[in-house]
Design a protein around this motif. Structure first.
Motif, PDB file in Angstrom:
ATOM      1  N   VAL A 197       0.793  -0.975  -0.114  1.00 21.32           N
ATOM      2  CA  VAL A 197       0.048  -0.044  -0.140  1.00 21.32           C
ATOM      3  C   VAL A 197       0.717   1.082   0.080  1.00 21.32           C
ATOM      4  O   VAL A 197       2.358   1.089   0.599  1.00 21.32           O
ATOM      5  N   THR A 198       0.459   2.199  -0.641  1.00 23.46           N
ATOM      6  CA  THR A 198       1.098   3.435  -0.969  1.00 23.46           C
ATOM      7  C   THR A 198       0.580   4.004   0.342  1.00 23.46           C
ATOM      8  O   THR A 198      -1.055   4.913   0.146  1.00 23.46           O
ATOM      9  N   VAL A 210       7.590  -1.483  10.574  1.00 23.29           N
ATOM     10  CA  VAL A 210       6.831  -0.441  11.706  1.00 23.29           C
ATOM     11  C   VAL A 210       5.550  -1.708  11.986  1.00 23.29           C
ATOM     12  O   VAL A 210       5.298  -3.066  10.902  1.00 23.29           O
ATOM     13  N   GLN A 211       5.208  -0.838  12.613  1.00 26.09           N
ATOM     14  CA  GLN A 211       3.609  -2.546  13.441  1.00 26.09           C
ATOM     15  C   GLN A 211       3.104  -0.923  13.370  1.00 26.09           C
ATOM     16  O   GLN A 211       2.137  -0.419  12.294  1.00 26.09           O
ATOM     17  N   ALA A 226       0.052   3.720  10.170  1.00 25.90           N
ATOM     18  CA  ALA A 226       0.467   2.072   9.224  1.00 25.90           C
ATOM     19  C   ALA A 226      -0.655   1.200   9.318  1.00 25.90           C
ATOM     20  O   ALA A 226      -1.252   1.068  10.550  1.00 25.90           O
ATOM     21  N   PRO A 227      -1.035   0.622   8.165  1.00 24.16           N
ATOM     22  CA  PRO A 227      -2.683   0.169   8.302  1.00 24.16           C
ATOM     23  C   PRO A 227      -2.617  -1.533   8.864  1.00 24.16           C
ATOM     24  O   PRO A 227      -2.989  -2.010   9.388  1.00 24.16           O
ATOM     25  N   PHE A 228      -1.061  -1.758   8.844  1.00 21.22           N
ATOM     26  CA  PHE A 228      -0.087  -3.476   8.571  1.00 21.22           C
ATOM     27  C   PHE A 228       1.057  -3.948   9.452  1.00 21.22           C
ATOM     28  O   PHE A 228       1.553  -2.028   8.728  1.00 21.22           O
ATOM     29  N   PRO A 229       1.598  -4.405  10.404  1.00 17.82           N
ATOM     30  CA  PRO A 229       2.816  -4.984  10.082  1.00 17.82           C
ATOM     31  C   PRO A 229       3.750  -4.680   8.541  1.00 17.82           C
ATOM     32  O   PRO A 229       3.010  -5.587   8.098  1.00 17.82           O
ATOM     33  N   ILE A 255       3.275   9.231   0.516  1.00 14.31           N
ATOM     34  CA  ILE A 255       4.183   9.802   1.439  1.00 14.31           C
ATOM     35  C   ILE A 255       5.294   9.417   1.388  1.00 14.31           C
ATOM     36  O   ILE A 255       6.219   8.713   1.284  1.00 14.31           O
ATOM     37  N   VAL A 256       4.772   7.337   2.008  1.00 15.89           N
ATOM     38  CA  VAL A 256       5.685   6.715   2.041  1.00 15.89           C
ATOM     39  C   VAL A 256       4.870   5.268   1.241  1.00 15.89           C
ATOM     40  O   VAL A 256       4.080   5.149   1.123  1.00 15.89           O
ATOM     41  N   LYS A 257       5.808   3.886   0.832  1.00 16.36           N
ATOM     42  CA  LYS A 257       5.583   2.711   0.651  1.00 16.36           C
ATOM     43  C   LYS A 257       5.464   1.326   1.246  1.00 16.36           C
ATOM     44  O   LYS A 257       6.799   1.332   2.202  1.00 16.36           O
ATOM     45  N   LEU A 258       4.168   1.121   1.894  1.00 14.89           N
ATOM     46  CA  LEU A 258       4.412   0.236   2.781  1.00 14.89           C
ATOM     47  C   LEU A 258       4.188  -1.754   2.596  1.00 14.89           C
ATOM     48  O   LEU A 258       3.155  -1.269   1.526  1.00 14.89           O
TER      49      LEU A 258
END
Length: 449
Positions: free
Chosen positions: A82-83, A103-104, A264-267, A287-290
Protein backbone atom coordinates in the motif's frame (compact mmCIF):
# COMPACT_ATOMS: atom_id res chain seq x y z
CA UNK A 1 108.88 -38.46 -29.55
CA UNK A 2 109.15 -34.76 -30.04
CA UNK A 3 106.07 -33.24 -31.72
CA UNK A 4 107.26 -29.65 -31.48
CA UNK A 5 109.10 -28.47 -34.53
CA UNK A 6 112.42 -26.64 -34.24
CA UNK A 7 110.81 -23.51 -35.56
CA UNK A 8 108.23 -23.54 -32.74
CA UNK A 9 110.93 -24.23 -30.15
CA UNK A 10 112.75 -21.13 -31.30
CA UNK A 11 109.58 -19.05 -30.68
CA UNK A 12 108.73 -20.22 -27.12
CA UNK A 13 110.66 -20.26 -23.92
CA UNK A 14 111.40 -23.44 -21.87
CA UNK A 15 108.99 -22.38 -19.17
CA UNK A 16 106.16 -22.06 -21.71
CA UNK A 17 106.93 -25.52 -23.08
CA UNK A 18 106.73 -26.97 -19.61
CA UNK A 19 103.32 -25.33 -18.98
CA UNK A 20 101.88 -26.61 -22.26
CA UNK A 21 103.04 -30.13 -21.46
CA UNK A 22 101.24 -30.13 -18.14
CA UNK A 23 98.00 -28.91 -19.80
CA UNK A 24 98.24 -31.65 -22.43
CA UNK A 25 98.73 -34.30 -19.75
CA UNK A 26 95.75 -33.02 -17.76
CA UNK A 27 93.49 -33.01 -20.86
CA UNK A 28 94.52 -36.58 -21.65
CA UNK A 29 93.69 -37.75 -18.11
CA UNK A 30 90.32 -35.96 -18.07
CA UNK A 31 89.20 -37.44 -21.41
CA UNK A 32 90.16 -40.93 -20.25
CA UNK A 33 88.17 -40.49 -17.03
CA UNK A 34 85.07 -39.26 -18.93
CA UNK A 35 85.32 -42.19 -21.33
CA UNK A 36 85.50 -44.61 -18.43
CA UNK A 37 82.47 -43.03 -16.77
CA UNK A 38 80.39 -43.06 -19.95
CA UNK A 39 81.28 -46.68 -20.68
CA UNK A 40 80.80 -47.89 -17.12
CA UNK A 41 77.99 -50.41 -16.85
CA UNK A 42 75.46 -49.49 -14.11
CA UNK A 43 73.83 -52.27 -12.21
CA UNK A 44 70.43 -53.10 -13.70
CA UNK A 45 67.32 -51.89 -11.79
CA UNK A 46 65.33 -54.53 -10.09
CA UNK A 47 61.76 -54.83 -11.43
CA UNK A 48 59.11 -53.05 -9.28
CA UNK A 49 56.74 -55.09 -7.26
CA UNK A 50 53.30 -55.53 -8.85
CA UNK A 51 50.68 -52.90 -7.63
CA UNK A 52 47.72 -54.18 -5.58
CA UNK A 53 44.38 -53.51 -7.47
CA UNK A 54 41.96 -51.09 -5.78
CA UNK A 55 38.42 -52.40 -5.41
CA UNK A 56 35.88 -49.87 -6.77
CA UNK A 57 32.17 -49.70 -7.42
CA UNK A 58 31.16 -48.60 -10.91
CA UNK A 59 28.15 -47.52 -12.94
CA UNK A 60 27.42 -47.22 -16.65
CA UNK A 61 26.63 -43.90 -18.34
CA UNK A 62 23.22 -44.48 -19.92
CA UNK A 63 20.74 -42.56 -22.02
CA UNK A 64 17.53 -41.85 -20.11
CA UNK A 65 14.42 -39.87 -20.83
CA UNK A 66 14.37 -36.67 -18.75
CA UNK A 67 11.91 -33.88 -18.41
CA UNK A 68 12.81 -30.40 -19.55
CA UNK A 69 13.08 -28.14 -16.53
CA UNK A 70 12.28 -24.53 -17.32
CA UNK A 71 13.56 -21.64 -15.28
CA UNK A 72 11.74 -18.30 -15.28
CA UNK A 73 12.96 -15.22 -13.47
CA UNK A 74 10.90 -13.00 -11.23
CA UNK A 75 10.94 -10.65 -8.27
CA UNK A 76 9.99 -11.32 -4.67
CA UNK A 77 7.22 -8.99 -3.54
CA UNK A 78 4.89 -8.59 -0.62
CA UNK A 79 1.41 -10.08 -0.84
CA UNK A 80 0.03 -6.77 0.38
CA UNK A 81 1.47 -3.42 -0.66
CA UNK A 82 0.00 0.00 0.00
CA UNK A 83 1.09 3.53 -0.74
CA UNK A 84 0.17 5.74 2.19
CA UNK A 85 -1.09 9.13 1.02
CA UNK A 86 -2.20 12.37 2.61
CA UNK A 87 -5.94 13.02 3.04
CA UNK A 88 -5.54 16.71 3.83
CA UNK A 89 -3.59 19.72 2.68
CA UNK A 90 -0.76 20.78 4.93
CA UNK A 91 2.96 20.87 5.56
CA UNK A 92 4.67 17.70 6.74
CA UNK A 93 5.90 18.37 10.27
CA UNK A 94 7.25 14.92 11.18
CA UNK A 95 8.29 11.90 9.13
CA UNK A 96 10.19 9.66 11.59
CA UNK A 97 10.53 6.57 9.36
CA UNK A 98 13.23 5.68 6.86
CA UNK A 99 13.41 3.21 4.01
CA UNK A 100 13.93 -0.26 5.39
CA UNK A 101 12.33 0.47 8.75
CA UNK A 102 10.03 -2.20 10.16
CA UNK A 103 6.80 -0.71 11.51
CA UNK A 104 3.86 -2.14 13.43
CA UNK A 105 0.14 -1.73 12.79
CA UNK A 106 -1.05 1.61 14.14
CA UNK A 107 2.44 3.10 14.31
CA UNK A 108 2.69 6.80 13.43
CA UNK A 109 4.25 7.30 10.00
CA UNK A 110 3.85 11.04 9.40
CA UNK A 111 2.43 14.16 11.07
CA UNK A 112 0.86 16.91 8.93
CA UNK A 113 0.24 20.52 10.03
CA UNK A 114 -3.57 20.88 10.38
CA UNK A 115 -3.92 24.32 11.96
CA UNK A 116 -6.09 25.49 9.06
CA UNK A 117 -8.41 22.57 9.67
CA UNK A 118 -8.55 23.42 13.36
CA UNK A 119 -9.72 26.93 12.44
CA UNK A 120 -12.41 25.44 10.22
CA UNK A 121 -13.51 23.22 13.07
CA UNK A 122 -13.82 26.17 15.44
CA UNK A 123 -15.86 28.07 12.86
CA UNK A 124 -18.16 25.10 12.33
CA UNK A 125 -18.52 24.60 16.06
CA UNK A 126 -19.54 28.25 16.50
CA UNK A 127 -22.15 27.91 13.74
CA UNK A 128 -24.02 25.18 15.63
CA UNK A 129 -25.54 27.46 18.35
CA UNK A 130 -26.56 30.00 15.70
CA UNK A 131 -28.32 27.32 13.71
CA UNK A 132 -29.97 25.96 16.84
CA UNK A 133 -31.20 29.50 17.71
CA UNK A 134 -32.69 29.75 14.22
CA UNK A 135 -34.50 26.49 14.90
CA UNK A 136 -35.95 27.91 18.12
CA UNK A 137 -37.14 31.07 16.35
CA UNK A 138 -38.71 29.02 13.58
CA UNK A 139 -40.42 26.81 16.13
CA UNK A 140 -41.83 29.90 17.92
CA UNK A 141 -43.12 31.25 14.63
CA UNK A 142 -44.69 27.89 13.97
CA UNK A 143 -46.48 27.90 17.30
CA UNK A 144 -47.76 31.45 16.68
CA UNK A 145 -49.03 30.54 13.23
CA UNK A 146 -50.61 27.41 14.61
CA UNK A 147 -52.43 29.47 17.28
CA UNK A 148 -53.63 31.95 14.68
CA UNK A 149 -54.89 29.10 12.59
CA UNK A 150 -56.77 27.67 15.55
CA UNK A 151 -58.36 31.04 16.26
CA UNK A 152 -59.35 31.45 12.63
CA UNK A 153 -60.87 27.99 12.58
CA UNK A 154 -62.82 28.81 15.77
CA UNK A 155 -64.05 32.04 14.20
CA UNK A 156 -65.20 30.10 11.17
CA UNK A 157 -67.17 27.77 13.37
CA UNK A 158 -68.66 30.71 15.25
CA UNK A 159 -69.69 32.57 12.11
CA UNK A 160 -71.03 29.35 10.66
CA UNK A 161 -73.25 28.94 13.74
CA UNK A 162 -74.46 32.53 13.43
CA UNK A 163 -75.24 31.96 9.77
CA UNK A 164 -77.18 28.82 10.56
CA UNK A 165 -79.13 30.62 13.24
CA UNK A 166 -79.86 33.56 10.95
CA UNK A 167 -80.96 31.27 8.17
CA UNK A 168 -83.38 29.53 10.56
CA UNK A 169 -84.70 32.91 11.74
CA UNK A 170 -85.04 34.02 8.11
CA UNK A 171 -87.55 31.28 7.42
CA UNK A 172 -89.65 32.35 10.41
CA UNK A 173 -89.39 36.03 9.50
CA UNK A 174 -90.43 35.29 5.91
CA UNK A 175 -93.46 33.27 7.11
CA UNK A 176 -94.45 36.00 9.59
CA UNK A 177 -94.07 38.72 6.97
CA UNK A 178 -96.24 36.74 4.52
CA UNK A 179 -98.97 36.25 7.13
CA UNK A 180 -98.92 39.94 8.09
CA UNK A 181 -99.22 40.88 4.44
CA UNK A 182 -102.33 38.70 4.02
CA UNK A 183 -103.91 39.98 7.23
CA UNK A 184 -103.23 43.56 6.22
CA UNK A 185 -105.07 43.03 2.95
CA UNK A 186 -108.04 41.73 4.93
CA UNK A 187 -107.74 44.58 7.36
CA UNK A 188 -107.17 42.31 10.26
CA UNK A 189 -103.91 43.94 11.34
CA UNK A 190 -102.61 47.42 11.24
CA UNK A 191 -99.96 48.70 8.91
CA UNK A 192 -97.54 48.97 11.75
CA UNK A 193 -97.68 45.24 12.32
CA UNK A 194 -96.80 44.65 8.65
CA UNK A 195 -94.00 47.18 8.87
CA UNK A 196 -92.61 45.37 11.87
CA UNK A 197 -92.68 42.08 9.97
CA UNK A 198 -90.92 43.64 6.97
CA UNK A 199 -88.31 45.23 9.23
CA UNK A 200 -87.63 41.96 10.97
CA UNK A 201 -87.23 40.20 7.61
CA UNK A 202 -84.78 42.82 6.43
CA UNK A 203 -82.76 42.57 9.64
CA UNK A 204 -82.53 38.81 9.37
CA UNK A 205 -81.41 39.04 5.76
CA UNK A 206 -78.79 41.59 6.76
CA UNK A 207 -77.54 39.29 9.48
CA UNK A 208 -77.28 36.43 7.00
CA UNK A 209 -75.28 38.57 4.58
CA UNK A 210 -73.04 39.72 7.40
CA UNK A 211 -72.54 36.11 8.59
CA UNK A 212 -71.65 34.98 5.09
CA UNK A 213 -69.13 37.79 4.76
CA UNK A 214 -67.69 36.95 8.16
CA UNK A 215 -67.51 33.28 7.19
CA UNK A 216 -65.62 34.12 4.02
CA UNK A 217 -63.23 36.33 5.91
CA UNK A 218 -62.69 33.70 8.61
CA UNK A 219 -61.96 31.05 6.03
CA UNK A 220 -59.45 33.38 4.38
CA UNK A 221 -57.85 33.91 7.79
CA UNK A 222 -57.60 30.13 8.22
CA UNK A 223 -55.85 29.83 4.86
CA UNK A 224 -53.45 32.61 5.79
CA UNK A 225 -52.77 30.96 9.12
CA UNK A 226 -52.15 27.64 7.38
CA UNK A 227 -49.66 29.33 5.04
CA UNK A 228 -47.93 30.81 8.07
CA UNK A 229 -47.80 27.36 9.64
CA UNK A 230 -46.31 25.86 6.47
CA UNK A 231 -43.77 28.66 6.26
CA UNK A 232 -42.83 28.16 9.90
CA UNK A 233 -42.40 24.43 9.31
CA UNK A 234 -40.16 25.14 6.32
CA UNK A 235 -38.11 27.52 8.43
CA UNK A 236 -37.80 24.85 11.11
CA UNK A 237 -36.57 22.29 8.56
CA UNK A 238 -34.14 24.80 7.10
CA UNK A 239 -32.82 25.73 10.53
CA UNK A 240 -32.48 22.06 11.47
CA UNK A 241 -30.62 21.42 8.22
CA UNK A 242 -28.24 24.24 9.11
CA UNK A 243 -27.69 22.63 12.49
CA UNK A 244 -27.00 19.27 10.87
CA UNK A 245 -24.68 20.90 8.33
CA UNK A 246 -22.75 22.63 11.09
CA UNK A 247 -22.50 19.39 13.04
CA UNK A 248 -21.37 17.55 9.90
CA UNK A 249 -18.69 20.17 9.30
CA UNK A 250 -17.50 19.68 12.85
CA UNK A 251 -17.33 15.91 12.32
CA UNK A 252 -15.59 16.34 8.96
CA UNK A 253 -13.03 18.72 10.36
CA UNK A 254 -12.48 16.34 13.26
CA UNK A 255 -11.91 13.52 10.79
CA UNK A 256 -9.53 15.72 8.83
CA UNK A 257 -7.69 16.45 12.05
CA UNK A 258 -7.34 12.71 12.55
CA UNK A 259 -6.11 12.37 8.95
CA UNK A 260 -3.32 14.74 9.87
CA UNK A 261 -1.67 11.73 11.51
CA UNK A 262 -0.76 9.01 8.99
CA UNK A 263 -0.53 5.57 10.61
CA UNK A 264 0.48 2.12 9.36
CA UNK A 265 -2.59 -0.03 8.55
CA UNK A 266 -0.64 -3.28 9.03
CA UNK A 267 2.83 -4.44 10.11
CA UNK A 268 5.40 -4.21 7.36
CA UNK A 269 8.54 -2.61 5.93
CA UNK A 270 8.94 0.91 4.54
CA UNK A 271 10.27 0.31 1.04
CA UNK A 272 10.12 3.84 -0.38
CA UNK A 273 9.81 7.46 0.78
CA UNK A 274 8.25 9.94 -1.63
CA UNK A 275 8.68 13.15 0.39
CA UNK A 276 10.52 14.72 3.30
CA UNK A 277 9.82 16.93 6.32
CA UNK A 278 8.86 20.48 5.33
CA UNK A 279 7.27 19.56 2.01
CA UNK A 280 3.62 20.35 1.31
CA UNK A 281 1.28 17.40 1.22
CA UNK A 282 -2.03 17.43 -0.62
CA UNK A 283 -4.96 15.04 -0.85
CA UNK A 284 -3.86 11.90 -2.68
CA UNK A 285 -0.13 12.70 -2.66
CA UNK A 286 2.11 9.73 -1.80
CA UNK A 287 4.15 9.80 1.40
CA UNK A 288 5.63 6.30 1.84
CA UNK A 289 5.23 2.82 0.41
CA UNK A 290 4.54 0.04 2.92
CA UNK A 291 4.82 -3.69 2.22
CA UNK A 292 3.50 -6.33 4.59
CA UNK A 293 6.29 -8.37 6.12
CA UNK A 294 6.27 -12.14 6.51
CA UNK A 295 3.92 -12.92 3.64
CA UNK A 296 5.91 -12.83 0.42
CA UNK A 297 5.39 -14.12 -3.10
CA UNK A 298 7.26 -14.32 -6.37
CA UNK A 299 5.86 -12.43 -9.34
CA UNK A 300 7.02 -13.93 -12.62
CA UNK A 301 6.10 -13.51 -16.29
CA UNK A 302 5.25 -16.82 -17.96
CA UNK A 303 5.18 -17.20 -21.77
CA UNK A 304 1.82 -18.14 -23.24
CA UNK A 305 3.33 -21.43 -24.49
CA UNK A 306 3.86 -22.54 -20.89
CA UNK A 307 0.93 -21.00 -19.04
CA UNK A 308 -1.26 -23.97 -19.92
CA UNK A 309 1.09 -26.26 -17.96
CA UNK A 310 0.76 -24.23 -14.76
CA UNK A 311 -2.17 -24.76 -12.44
CA UNK A 312 -3.30 -22.95 -9.35
CA UNK A 313 -2.16 -24.79 -6.24
CA UNK A 314 0.74 -26.45 -8.07
CA UNK A 315 3.88 -26.93 -5.96
CA UNK A 316 7.06 -25.40 -7.39
CA UNK A 317 10.60 -24.62 -6.32
CA UNK A 318 12.04 -21.10 -6.28
CA UNK A 319 15.78 -20.47 -6.27
CA UNK A 320 16.80 -17.31 -4.40
CA UNK A 321 20.29 -16.36 -5.55
CA UNK A 322 20.88 -13.87 -2.72
CA UNK A 323 20.26 -16.59 -0.12
CA UNK A 324 21.82 -19.36 -2.23
CA UNK A 325 19.00 -21.77 -1.47
CA UNK A 326 15.72 -23.02 -2.79
CA UNK A 327 12.36 -22.16 -1.22
CA UNK A 328 9.18 -24.17 -1.62
CA UNK A 329 6.33 -22.32 -3.28
CA UNK A 330 2.80 -22.78 -4.50
CA UNK A 331 1.05 -21.20 -7.48
CA UNK A 332 -1.47 -18.89 -5.81
CA UNK A 333 -2.67 -16.74 -8.69
CA UNK A 334 -2.63 -16.70 -12.47
CA UNK A 335 -3.60 -13.34 -13.94
CA UNK A 336 -6.01 -14.25 -16.79
CA UNK A 337 -4.78 -11.51 -19.13
CA UNK A 338 -1.59 -11.42 -21.16
CA UNK A 339 0.58 -8.44 -21.94
CA UNK A 340 -0.33 -7.61 -25.56
CA UNK A 341 3.31 -6.81 -26.39
CA UNK A 342 5.22 -9.64 -24.73
CA UNK A 343 2.39 -12.24 -24.70
CA UNK A 344 3.38 -13.11 -21.14
CA UNK A 345 1.05 -13.95 -18.28
CA UNK A 346 1.77 -12.80 -14.74
CA UNK A 347 1.88 -15.65 -12.22
CA UNK A 348 2.05 -15.21 -8.45
CA UNK A 349 3.84 -17.87 -6.35
CA UNK A 350 3.17 -17.89 -2.61
CA UNK A 351 6.47 -18.56 -0.83
CA UNK A 352 7.03 -20.39 2.41
CA UNK A 353 7.94 -18.05 5.25
CA UNK A 354 11.73 -17.95 5.32
CA UNK A 355 14.14 -15.94 7.41
CA UNK A 356 16.14 -13.25 5.56
CA UNK A 357 13.81 -13.36 2.54
CA UNK A 358 13.02 -9.75 1.61
CA UNK A 359 10.90 -8.01 -1.04
CA UNK A 360 12.83 -7.08 -4.16
CA UNK A 361 15.09 -10.15 -4.19
CA UNK A 362 15.71 -11.93 -7.48
CA UNK A 363 14.18 -15.39 -7.81
CA UNK A 364 14.10 -18.21 -10.34
CA UNK A 365 10.95 -20.26 -10.75
CA UNK A 366 11.84 -23.87 -11.61
CA UNK A 367 9.22 -26.25 -12.90
CA UNK A 368 9.08 -29.25 -15.16
CA UNK A 369 7.67 -28.63 -18.61
CA UNK A 370 6.27 -31.60 -20.54
CA UNK A 371 4.95 -32.20 -24.01
CA UNK A 372 1.28 -32.36 -24.89
CA UNK A 373 1.38 -36.15 -24.55
CA UNK A 374 2.60 -35.68 -20.95
CA UNK A 375 5.86 -37.47 -21.75
CA UNK A 376 9.41 -36.30 -21.24
CA UNK A 377 10.71 -33.96 -23.85
CA UNK A 378 14.23 -35.34 -24.56
CA UNK A 379 16.90 -37.97 -23.86
CA UNK A 380 19.99 -37.26 -21.78
CA UNK A 381 23.20 -39.06 -20.80
CA UNK A 382 22.85 -39.67 -17.06
CA UNK A 383 25.32 -40.76 -14.37
CA UNK A 384 25.04 -40.98 -10.56
CA UNK A 385 25.81 -37.75 -8.71
CA UNK A 386 28.09 -39.73 -6.39
CA UNK A 387 30.52 -40.17 -9.27
CA UNK A 388 31.38 -36.46 -9.56
CA UNK A 389 34.91 -35.43 -8.54
CA UNK A 390 36.58 -32.03 -8.47
CA UNK A 391 40.32 -31.84 -9.12
CA UNK A 392 42.15 -28.55 -9.39
CA UNK A 393 38.82 -26.74 -9.79
CA UNK A 394 37.67 -29.02 -12.64
CA UNK A 395 34.55 -31.18 -12.40
CA UNK A 396 34.95 -34.68 -13.78
CA UNK A 397 34.72 -38.41 -13.16
CA UNK A 398 37.12 -41.37 -13.00
CA UNK A 399 36.47 -43.67 -15.95
CA UNK A 400 37.59 -47.29 -16.06
CA UNK A 401 39.97 -47.75 -19.02
CA UNK A 402 41.87 -51.07 -19.34
CA UNK A 403 41.30 -51.80 -15.65
CA UNK A 404 42.88 -48.50 -14.71
CA UNK A 405 41.48 -45.21 -13.41
CA UNK A 406 41.41 -42.31 -15.84
CA UNK A 407 40.17 -38.84 -14.83
CA UNK A 408 37.83 -37.26 -17.41
CA UNK A 409 36.62 -33.64 -17.17
CA UNK A 410 32.89 -33.38 -17.99
CA UNK A 411 30.27 -30.69 -18.52
CA UNK A 412 27.20 -31.23 -16.37
CA UNK A 413 23.61 -30.33 -17.15
CA UNK A 414 20.42 -30.91 -15.26
CA UNK A 415 20.54 -32.37 -11.75
CA UNK A 416 17.97 -34.69 -10.25
CA UNK A 417 17.76 -36.16 -6.76
CA UNK A 418 20.31 -38.91 -7.51
CA UNK A 419 21.60 -38.33 -11.04
CA UNK A 420 23.20 -35.68 -13.14
CA UNK A 421 23.07 -35.10 -16.87
CA UNK A 422 26.36 -35.05 -18.79
CA UNK A 423 26.58 -32.73 -21.78
CA UNK A 424 30.16 -33.62 -22.81
CA UNK A 425 33.16 -35.67 -21.66
CA UNK A 426 31.53 -39.13 -21.66
CA UNK A 427 29.91 -41.48 -24.11
CA UNK A 428 27.04 -43.86 -23.71
CA UNK A 429 28.29 -47.12 -22.17
CA UNK A 430 31.35 -45.62 -20.41
CA UNK A 431 32.01 -47.22 -17.05
CA UNK A 432 32.68 -44.75 -14.28
CA UNK A 433 33.67 -45.09 -10.63
CA UNK A 434 31.04 -44.28 -8.01
CA UNK A 435 32.16 -42.75 -4.70
CA UNK A 436 35.85 -42.74 -5.67
CA UNK A 437 38.46 -42.57 -2.92
CA UNK A 438 40.15 -39.16 -2.50
CA UNK A 439 43.50 -40.96 -2.97
CA UNK A 440 42.52 -42.37 -6.36
CA UNK A 441 44.86 -41.24 -9.15
CA UNK A 442 45.30 -41.70 -12.87
CA UNK A 443 46.70 -45.10 -13.72
CA UNK A 444 45.60 -46.77 -10.50
CA UNK A 445 44.94 -50.46 -11.19
CA UNK A 446 41.31 -51.29 -10.46
CA UNK A 447 39.23 -54.29 -9.51
CA UNK A 448 35.56 -53.70 -10.36
CA UNK A 449 33.23 -55.07 -7.74
Amino acid sequence: MNFISPKVKSLVTPSQLKRWGLLALLFTMTSSTAWLLLNRRLPEETPAAASTPVVVKTAIATQRPIAVDRTLTGTVESTETVTLTSRVMGQIRQLPVREGDVVQAGQRIAEIDVRDIQAQQQQATAAIPQAQSAVSIAQSAYLTAQAQKSQAQARVQEVQAQLTEAQAELADAQLHQKRMTMLRREGAVSQSRLDEANTRLSVVKARISQAKAGLTQSRTTVKQAQSAVNQAQAQIRQAQAQVEQAQAEVKQTQANLDYGTVIAPFPGVITHKYTEVGAMAGPGESIVKLERSGQLRLSVDVPESLVGQIQRGQSVSVQIDALNRQIAGRISQIIPAADPRSRNFTVKVALKTTQDLLPGMFGRLQFRATTRQNTTARQGLMIPKDALVRQFGVTGVFKVVDHQAQFNPITTGQFTSKSVEVYSGLEKGDRIIVNPSPKLENGTVLQVS
